[in-house]
Enzyme design. Structure first.
Site, PDB file in Angstrom:
ATOM      1  N   GLY A  42      15.178  80.210   2.884  1.00 16.55           N
ATOM      2  CA  GLY A  42      16.412  80.262   3.840  1.00 16.55           C
ATOM      3  C   GLY A  42      16.351  80.892   4.982  1.00 16.55           C
ATOM      4  O   GLY A  42      16.878  80.374   6.146  1.00 16.55           O
ATOM      5  N   ASN A  72      26.992  85.955   1.400  1.00 17.89           N
ATOM      6  CA  ASN A  72      25.964  86.534   0.240  1.00 17.89           C
ATOM      7  C   ASN A  72      26.609  87.896  -0.095  1.00 17.89           C
ATOM      8  O   ASN A  72      25.818  88.354  -1.176  1.00 17.89           O
ATOM      9  CB  ASN A  72      24.710  86.687   0.982  1.00 17.89           C
ATOM     10  CG  ASN A  72      24.612  87.495   2.294  1.00 17.89           C
ATOM     11  OD1 ASN A  72      25.239  87.166   3.123  1.00 17.89           O
ATOM     12  ND2 ASN A  72      23.879  88.555   2.288  1.00 17.89           N
ATOM     13  N   GLN A  90      23.356  80.814  -0.354  1.00 13.18           N
ATOM     14  CA  GLN A  90      24.169  81.544  -1.730  1.00 13.18           C
ATOM     15  C   GLN A  90      24.931  80.305  -2.210  1.00 13.18           C
ATOM     16  O   GLN A  90      25.281  80.363  -3.620  1.00 13.18           O
ATOM     17  CB  GLN A  90      25.051  82.437  -1.366  1.00 13.18           C
ATOM     18  CG  GLN A  90      24.462  83.927  -0.935  1.00 13.18           C
ATOM     19  CD  GLN A  90      23.758  84.396  -2.007  1.00 13.18           C
ATOM     20  OE1 GLN A  90      23.987  84.262  -3.059  1.00 13.18           O
ATOM     21  NE2 GLN A  90      22.641  84.897  -1.651  1.00 13.18           N
ATOM     22  N   SER A 134      17.556  77.744  -0.387  1.00  9.55           N
ATOM     23  CA  SER A 134      16.478  78.398  -0.822  1.00  9.55           C
ATOM     24  C   SER A 134      16.503  78.391  -2.408  1.00  9.55           C
ATOM     25  O   SER A 134      17.330  78.429  -3.215  1.00  9.55           O
ATOM     26  CB  SER A 134      16.659  80.008  -0.473  1.00  9.55           C
ATOM     27  OG  SER A 134      15.325  80.662  -0.911  1.00  9.55           O
ATOM     28  N   GLY A 135      15.146  78.207  -2.848  1.00  5.94           N
ATOM     29  CA  GLY A 135      14.950  77.780  -4.285  1.00  5.94           C
ATOM     30  C   GLY A 135      15.147  78.955  -5.239  1.00  5.94           C
ATOM     31  O   GLY A 135      15.693  78.751  -6.193  1.00  5.94           O
ATOM     32  N   THR A 137      -0.241  72.447   5.371  1.00  2.66           N
ATOM     33  CA  THR A 137      -0.309  71.986   3.599  1.00  2.66           C
ATOM     34  C   THR A 137       0.875  72.000   2.716  1.00  2.66           C
ATOM     35  O   THR A 137       1.520  73.378   2.626  1.00  2.66           O
ATOM     36  CB  THR A 137      -1.523  72.482   2.915  1.00  2.66           C
ATOM     37  OG1 THR A 137      -2.636  72.104   3.850  1.00  2.66           O
ATOM     38  CG2 THR A 137      -1.722  71.863   1.708  1.00  2.66           C
ATOM     39  N   CYS A 141      18.268  91.902   1.808  1.00  2.00           N
ATOM     40  CA  CYS A 141      17.126  92.029   2.869  1.00  2.00           C
ATOM     41  C   CYS A 141      17.480  93.397   3.675  1.00  2.00           C
ATOM     42  O   CYS A 141      16.742  93.915   4.617  1.00  2.00           O
ATOM     43  CB  CYS A 141      17.570  90.892   3.900  1.00  2.00           C
ATOM     44  SG  CYS A 141      17.216  89.243   2.773  1.00  2.00           S
TER      45      CYS A 141
END
Length: 393
Positions: free
Chosen positions: A72, A152, A180, A200-201, A238, A326
């Site tokens: 994210g 969030n 979120q 974001s995963g 990659t 964060c």
């Protein structure tokens, strides 16, 4: 530790077993570089394309509008920096809010140092922006509006569809940080007039280190990482094939279970809110009562220091937070809580609890019972609380 109750799913989630299972072959027997020309590796290029299409379908987008990133924060940085660069000839003004994630706020500050002007919209006591204020903030030089889908920390959901309409009526790009919200609530990029979206995963039972930026076809946005032709020449490097497979699997899983999961989490969320508000005095629910994420609960407890609260909860086997992961090392109160009007001393006594699909009613009861005990204990040690009680007599 006798119990372990994880209520910090806004920080990260447990990777689902089926996601791990789907990823494993791409670390071992299917390890080829997708950019290589031989068939062993070319198969991975097709796998990436399939995951791209699956994610796009959930958003009502096209596969070639999904660009994989490391998460994210990178997606947010890309959306703001590359837009600012690409549209600098049109204008130098960006609109965002005071309660964005720091991936947006710090990027906005970075752009301000490079000649761009940024308007930071206020929010009301529930954390929602005023659409009228947004309209008034628009200038001829405005090139981008970036407003998060859901906060969030306090879980408040913004009027995203209306924001997108305003942006498009004025010929302005609209980006939303949906880190979120994606996987928690239904999102359709066309219905909400979204030009760019960050996700974001690891927020939806996928792996860490993988995310994506949706970029609507036709948006003139520059490359973010240079050095190769990957991601249609817009992000070199990659491809993280295992991560992409994990992300795609997690997204499909989240979409399939979203309705049932949201109903379950919303019921537990409201049950917890009801118990805390009724049984613990001098507390405040932060965020909108109904327009909030299904799994988000955020309280402020007067006469309590948040760090002590977290430490004592941890001692009872309960994982929680006081705000964004964060900024967990910061001694400053949450910028989100200050923006909704809380004074510093109350903002410091805040607690965020974010439920997951495995959270049970029994766990909620244990957490609330523990909270009652801990808050009472901390207040008994607080001279401010003692003075408050004396003055109230």
């Amino acid at each position: 530790m006798e119990r372990f109750i994880y209520l910090d799913n806004a920080a990260t989630t447990k990777t689902a077993p089926e996601v791990v299972e789907a990823m494993l072959p791409y670390f071992t027997e299917k390890f080829g570089n997708p950019s290589s020309v031989y068939s062993f590796a070319a198969g991975n290029k097709e796998v990436i394309s399939g995951q791209r299409d699956a994610i796009a379908e959930v958003l009502g987008a096209k596969g070639n509008e999904i660009y994989f990133t490391a998460g994210g924060s990178e997606s947010d940085n890309w959306a703001l920096k590359a837009t600012a660069e690409a549209y600098a000839d049109k204008g130098n003004h960006i609109i965002t809010t005071k309660i964005e994630h720091h991936a947006i706020l710090h990027t906005a500050e970075y752009l301000e140092k490079r000649g761009f002007e940024v308007t930071y919209l206020d929010v009301d006591e529930d954390g929602r922006i005023s659409l009228d204020e947004l309209k008034r903030a628009i200038r001829p030089a405005t090139i981008l509006i970036s407003v998060m889908y859901a906060n969030n920390e306090i879980g408040t959901i913004q009027p995203v569809r209306e924001i997108g309409e305003i942006a498009h009526e004025n010929g302005i790009l609209f980006h939303t940080d949906a880190v979120q919200a994606f996987g928690q609530v239904p999102i359709n990029v066309d219905e909400c007039h979204i030009d760019m979206l960050s996700a974001s995963g690891h927020k939806l039972n996928g792996p860490k280190g993988i995310g994506f930026l949706y970029i609507r076809k036709g948006v003139k946005i520059r490359s973010f990482v240079h050095g190769g032709a990957q991601e249609r020449k817009r992000r070199a490097g990659t491809e993280n094939v295992p991560g992409i497979v994990g992300l795609g699997t997690a997204v499909k899983r989240a979409a399939a279970t979203m309705k049932e999961r949201a109903e379950q989490e919303r019921a537990l969320r409201d049950y917890m809110i009801g118990r805390v508000m009724e049984e613990i005095p001098y507390c405040r629910l932060n965020g909108h009562k109904t327009e909030r994420l299904p799994n988000n609960v955020n309280f402020s407890f007067r006469f309590v220091e948040g760090e002590s609260l977290l430490i004592m909860l941890d001692g009872k086997g309960i994982c929680a937070s006081s705000g964004s992961a964060c900024t967990s090392g910061s001694l400053d109160p949450s910028h989100v809580l200050l923006a909704i009007g809380l004074p510093h001393e109350i903002a410091h006594g805040s607690l965020r609890l974010t439920l997951g699909e495995e959270t049970t009613k029994e766990e909620i009861d244990y957490v609330v019972d523990s909270l009652k005990e801990i808050v009472a204990s901390l207040r008994n040690m607080s001279p401010l609380y003692e003075d408050f009680l004396k003055s109230s007599r």
